[in-house]
Design an enzyme around this catalytic site. Sequence first.
Site, PDB file in Angstrom:
ATOM      1  N   THR A  28       0.864  -1.183   0.000  1.00  0.00           N
ATOM      2  CA  THR A  28       0.000   0.000   0.000  1.00  0.00           C
ATOM      3  C   THR A  28       0.899   1.230   0.000  1.00  0.00           C
ATOM      4  O   THR A  28       1.699   1.411   0.920  1.00  0.00           O
ATOM      5  CB  THR A  28      -0.922   0.015   1.228  1.00  0.00           C
ATOM      6  OG1 THR A  28      -1.636  -1.229   1.294  1.00  0.00           O
ATOM      7  CG2 THR A  28      -1.920   1.153   1.138  1.00  0.00           C
ATOM      8  N   LYS A 140       4.211  -8.863   4.121  1.00  0.00           N
ATOM      9  CA  LYS A 140       2.848  -8.347   3.988  1.00  0.00           C
ATOM     10  C   LYS A 140       2.043  -9.281   3.083  1.00  0.00           C
ATOM     11  O   LYS A 140       1.666  -8.937   1.961  1.00  0.00           O
ATOM     12  CB  LYS A 140       2.873  -6.920   3.443  1.00  0.00           C
ATOM     13  CG  LYS A 140       1.625  -6.131   3.775  1.00  0.00           C
ATOM     14  CD  LYS A 140       1.830  -4.652   3.631  1.00  0.00           C
ATOM     15  CE  LYS A 140       0.598  -3.891   4.075  1.00  0.00           C
ATOM     16  NZ  LYS A 140       0.777  -2.436   3.991  1.00  0.00           N
ATOM     17  N   GLU A 173       1.601  -4.519  17.360  1.00  0.00           N
ATOM     18  CA  GLU A 173       1.328  -3.455  16.396  1.00  0.00           C
ATOM     19  C   GLU A 173      -0.136  -3.046  16.477  1.00  0.00           C
ATOM     20  O   GLU A 173      -0.907  -3.609  17.268  1.00  0.00           O
ATOM     21  CB  GLU A 173       1.662  -3.937  14.978  1.00  0.00           C
ATOM     22  CG  GLU A 173       0.872  -5.165  14.542  1.00  0.00           C
ATOM     23  CD  GLU A 173       1.450  -5.833  13.303  1.00  0.00           C
ATOM     24  OE1 GLU A 173       2.566  -5.458  12.887  1.00  0.00           O
ATOM     25  OE2 GLU A 173       0.791  -6.750  12.774  1.00  0.00           O
TER      26      GLU A 173
END
Length: 277
Positions: A28, A140, A173
């Site tokens: 992203t 990711k 996170e």
Amino acid sequence: MILINGEPKELIEVNDRALQYGDGLFETIAVKSGKAQFLKRHLQRLNAGCSKLLIPPPDLKLLEREVSELARHSDSAVIKIIISRGIGGRGYRQPDLIKPTRIVSLHPYPDYPFAYHEQGITARFCTTRLGLNPALAGIKHLNRLEQVLARAEWHDPTIQEGIMFDNDGYVIEGTMTNLFVVKDDVLYTATLDKTGISGIIRGIIIEQSASHKMKVLESRISQNELLSADEVFVCNSVIGIWPIRQIDHHPFLVGPKTRQLQHWLKHFEHETTQNEQ
């Protein structure tokens, strides 16, 4: 605008392994003034993730051209890249001939208030835990059900992020961000050898802190250590750095280390954009 293997399309094959198994990776990327920010770093991470998942890596020069073409007419936007293992039959076995699917799509930039950057955000602790899987830690990949379930835990618009723990009870996170804490002038972030995403901005913050002689450590962070921190902030490639002013009912100050890192990140972003032109 969506490009699938370089062609303007909006549909993928139903037997693509991204759909069947989440078999792939994504990036992203923020777009500002027609430029994809930190594009080379994103492509390097994508390439490394493909190697880890045994997916033939994409042509990075071709991918860079596609991203740049989508970005150049946008003042502010988000580009998402998806690389899947491609079309395959039923079952987990990989196809004998792997032909990855490459998807590049352009999206509106989220309408986040500037106050999140200046005054900070409110967060909460999530009950959904991150499973431990060293083979997938850091990359990711497309399997994000833990984050989906964690984000479904709240609907209060005054809460902007959820903080996630791993199955051992350590803070890792946010649902969409990496997390840092400051304690006694030392910057800490979670060790990501068992779970979590190694974010692009997280990496830049670690590099910039080290280059400016700010002590930074990757470590196991408990909930109590987080709540006793002097400053807390989250980051990702779209938002940059957001200070946290409150987690559940525990308040934090937006402190000088967070402000310094916001300044360094902005300067580094400008410098990198100039060098990549």
